[in-house]
Design an enzyme around this catalytic site. Sequence first.
Site, PDB file in Angstrom:
ATOM      1  CB  VAL A   1       8.949   8.583   1.319  1.00  0.00           C
ATOM      2  CG1 VAL A   1       8.857   9.559   2.474  1.00  0.00           C
ATOM      3  CG2 VAL A   1       9.286   7.189   1.831  1.00  0.00           C
TER       4      VAL A   1
ATOM      5  CG  ASP B   1      11.814  13.494  -8.712  1.00  0.00           C
ATOM      6  OD1 ASP B   1      11.393  12.752  -7.816  1.00  0.00           O
ATOM      7  OD2 ASP B   1      12.823  13.218  -9.406  1.00  0.00           O
TER       8      ASP B   1
ATOM      9  CE  LYS C   1       9.031   9.342  -9.713  1.00  0.00           C
ATOM     10  NZ  LYS C   1      10.038   9.194  -8.667  1.00  0.00           N
TER      11      LYS C   1
ATOM     12  CE  LYS D   1      11.620   4.458   8.533  1.00  0.00           C
ATOM     13  NZ  LYS D   1      10.388   4.040   7.921  1.00  0.00           N
TER      14      LYS D   1
ATOM     15  CG  PHE E   1       5.518  -7.750  10.677  1.00  0.00           C
ATOM     16  CD1 PHE E   1       4.357  -7.139  10.235  1.00  0.00           C
ATOM     17  CD2 PHE E   1       6.692  -7.495  10.002  1.00  0.00           C
ATOM     18  CE1 PHE E   1       4.370  -6.281   9.147  1.00  0.00           C
ATOM     19  CE2 PHE E   1       6.722  -6.643   8.908  1.00  0.00           C
ATOM     20  CZ  PHE E   1       5.549  -6.035   8.484  1.00  0.00           C
TER      21      PHE E   1
ATOM     22  CB  CYS F   1      12.302  -0.216   4.652  1.00  0.00           C
ATOM     23  SG  CYS F   1      11.569   1.171   3.795  1.00  0.00           S
TER      24      CYS F   1
ATOM     25  CE  LYS G   1      16.661   2.620   2.764  1.00  0.00           C
ATOM     26  NZ  LYS G   1      16.514   3.659   3.771  1.00  0.00           N
TER      27      LYS G   1
ATOM     28  NE  ARG H   1      13.501  -0.168  -4.099  1.00  0.00           N
ATOM     29  CZ  ARG H   1      13.115   1.037  -3.685  1.00  0.00           C
ATOM     30  NH1 ARG H   1      14.022   1.889  -3.266  1.00  0.00           N
ATOM     31  NH2 ARG H   1      11.848   1.380  -3.683  1.00  0.00           N
TER      32      ARG H   1
HETATM   33  C1  UDX Z   1       8.397  -1.781   5.848  1.00  0.00           C
HETATM   34  C2  UDX Z   1       7.652  -1.426   7.157  1.00  0.00           C
HETATM   35  O1  UDX Z   1       6.568  -2.330   7.340  1.00  0.00           O
HETATM   36  C3  UDX Z   1       7.182   0.005   7.138  1.00  0.00           C
HETATM   37  O2  UDX Z   1       6.588   0.331   8.377  1.00  0.00           O
HETATM   38  C4  UDX Z   1       8.388   0.920   6.901  1.00  0.00           C
HETATM   39  O3  UDX Z   1       8.022   2.266   6.870  1.00  0.00           O
HETATM   40  C5  UDX Z   1       9.057   0.526   5.594  1.00  0.00           C
HETATM   41  O4  UDX Z   1       9.443  -0.851   5.632  1.00  0.00           O
HETATM   42  P1  UDX Z   1       7.693  -2.552   3.376  1.00  0.00           P
HETATM   43  O5  UDX Z   1       9.166  -2.706   3.110  1.00  0.00           O
HETATM   44  O6  UDX Z   1       6.856  -1.859   2.368  1.00  0.00           O
HETATM   45  O7  UDX Z   1       7.475  -1.754   4.762  1.00  0.00           O
HETATM   46  O8  UDX Z   1       7.079  -4.004   3.522  1.00  0.00           O
HETATM   47  P2  UDX Z   1       6.574  -4.992   4.674  1.00  0.00           P
HETATM   48  O9  UDX Z   1       5.171  -5.304   4.424  1.00  0.00           O
HETATM   49  O10 UDX Z   1       6.940  -4.534   6.010  1.00  0.00           O
HETATM   50  O11 UDX Z   1       7.421  -6.319   4.318  1.00  0.00           O
HETATM   51  C6  UDX Z   1       8.838  -6.332   4.266  1.00  0.00           C
HETATM   52  C7  UDX Z   1       9.365  -7.725   4.016  1.00  0.00           C
HETATM   53  O12 UDX Z   1       9.150  -8.556   5.146  1.00  0.00           O
HETATM   54  C8  UDX Z   1       8.683  -8.460   2.842  1.00  0.00           C
HETATM   55  O13 UDX Z   1       9.674  -9.126   2.086  1.00  0.00           O
HETATM   56  C9  UDX Z   1       7.750  -9.452   3.508  1.00  0.00           C
HETATM   57  O14 UDX Z   1       7.534 -10.594   2.727  1.00  0.00           O
HETATM   58  C10 UDX Z   1       8.532  -9.784   4.762  1.00  0.00           C
HETATM   59  N1  UDX Z   1       7.678 -10.247   5.869  1.00  0.00           N
HETATM   60  C11 UDX Z   1       6.779  -9.410   6.450  1.00  0.00           C
HETATM   61  C12 UDX Z   1       7.810 -11.556   6.325  1.00  0.00           C
HETATM   62  O15 UDX Z   1       8.623 -12.342   5.824  1.00  0.00           O
HETATM   63  N2  UDX Z   1       7.004 -11.973   7.362  1.00  0.00           N
HETATM   64  C13 UDX Z   1       6.108 -11.164   7.960  1.00  0.00           C
HETATM   65  O16 UDX Z   1       5.441 -11.608   8.898  1.00  0.00           O
HETATM   66  C14 UDX Z   1       5.981  -9.841   7.478  1.00  0.00           C
END
Ligand code: UDX
Length: 440
Positions: A11, A30, A35, A202, A247, A258, A261, A325
């Site tokens: 971020v 940081d 890093k 958020k 999704f 994310c 958590k 994670r």
């Molecule tokens: C997520 C949100 O998308 C983002 O907007 C927010 O700011 C942070 O969290 P991220 O954790 O990077 O981002 O990954 P994302 O692509 O959303 O996938 C998260 C998890 O959901 C992955 O394990 C992915 O495999 C799973 N997922 C996603 C599914 O199982 N099915 C889907 O259709 C989409």
Amino acid sequence: MKIAVAGTGYVGLVTGVCLAEHGHQVTCVDVDEKKIEVMRRGKAPIYEEGLQELMDRNRERLTFTTAYQKAYRDAEVIFIGVGTPEKVDGSANLKYVYRVAGQIAESLEQDCVIVVKSTVPIGTNDKLESYIRERLVRPVQVDVASNPEFLSQGTAVRDTLHASRIVIGAETDRAREALEKVYETFEAPKLLTNRRSAEMIKYASNDFLALKISYINEVANFCEAIGADIEDVARGMGFDQRIGGRFLNAGIGYGGSCFPKDTKALHWLGNYYDTEFKTIKAAIEVNDNQKLKLIKKARQYYDSLEGVRVAVLGLTFKPGTNDLREAPSIRNVGILLDDGAEIFAYDPVAEAEFEMLYPGKLRYCRTPEEALEGAELCLIFTEWPEIKGLTPEVFCRKMRRPVILDGRNCYPVEAFDSYPVIYNSIGRRTVQNVEEKKGR
Ligand code: UDX
């Protein structure tokens, strides 16, 4: 503008670099000396598409330092982008946010707007403002504003430069105007609101996406029971713009830094305010169970996994990142090891990180084909292109017994129809062209 960013994780760093791209003078802070040194030499410490190029291009506008006092004292705006990891009880741990807040208070020499990018419980911005004001060493004006990020790993730069929206949660004109100026040249829709609503946007957004995934996973499990096909079902649902087609990919559950958590944190907060989020509780439960889906399926084909040679394809929580994670692979590998399976794993980027979790316990292969060699069971946890590119013919040629359990629906089911395999995926019919013998 003269901007400082606290924290150089996904971020913080991506925010800082993108702000520099828009012409701001940015100092990234940081505590991690190593890093910072890497970034001083011009190298991005994480892989994110486009990040290195932006760092190269904006070198003269970017400074990296551990000397927070110098960075904060005359910054017009300071972004806080440090982690808010999960505590044992599911609530968010704010110790890094407060540490930075204390450092800001002791350093400021002129008026400043502090912007919280980290995902924090609703009400945190209010508390932080008082916390900082109480600790100010010099008579300066400080306003705190909320500006949550919506970036996904792997597309973080694009998600920031071409944001779906910029949410500005502020209580004063000064804070609002400062953020409007920061984002003046960004072309995203801007939503101005108060701090608590911004903080809530958020959590509500992330948890809604987590709910969507858990819902489609439950529908998928039901499709398996009744003989419907989840891909067609999801496609059919997605035509409705109120639902949307994205999704809706069924699989072995969400991982990452994310969703797990943020669902737990909002559920915890709901209970704290005596208004439990029952939907979120259900999403968490569904996801926990979904993560074990492939192991349950494996037991259909093997009474015991003792001595069974297993190919594990994909370790990360999603493709395009080396982040492990909350990756479903972790618990599954633990169970396979407890059961005495012999694991041959393939992941294009996460081998070193995974080895730290289970030192000396797995064998790592350089290609998916190598992992499949002689295997009696194959579990797919991540839809990397290298894994999606495998053909049924490869599974048949390499595996001793081609039992393929696909947690990410990487292939069309029909592709396996004319091969002597068991191909069992999520929410779709199983191809069973070899005998379902139990045991070995
Ligand atoms: C997520 C949100 O998308 C983002 O907007 C927010 O700011 C942070 O969290 P991220 O954790 O990077 O981002 O990954 P994302 O692509 O959303 O996938 C998260 C998890 O959901 C992955 O394990 C992915 O495999 C799973 N997922 C996603 C599914 O199982 N099915 C889907 O259709 C989409």
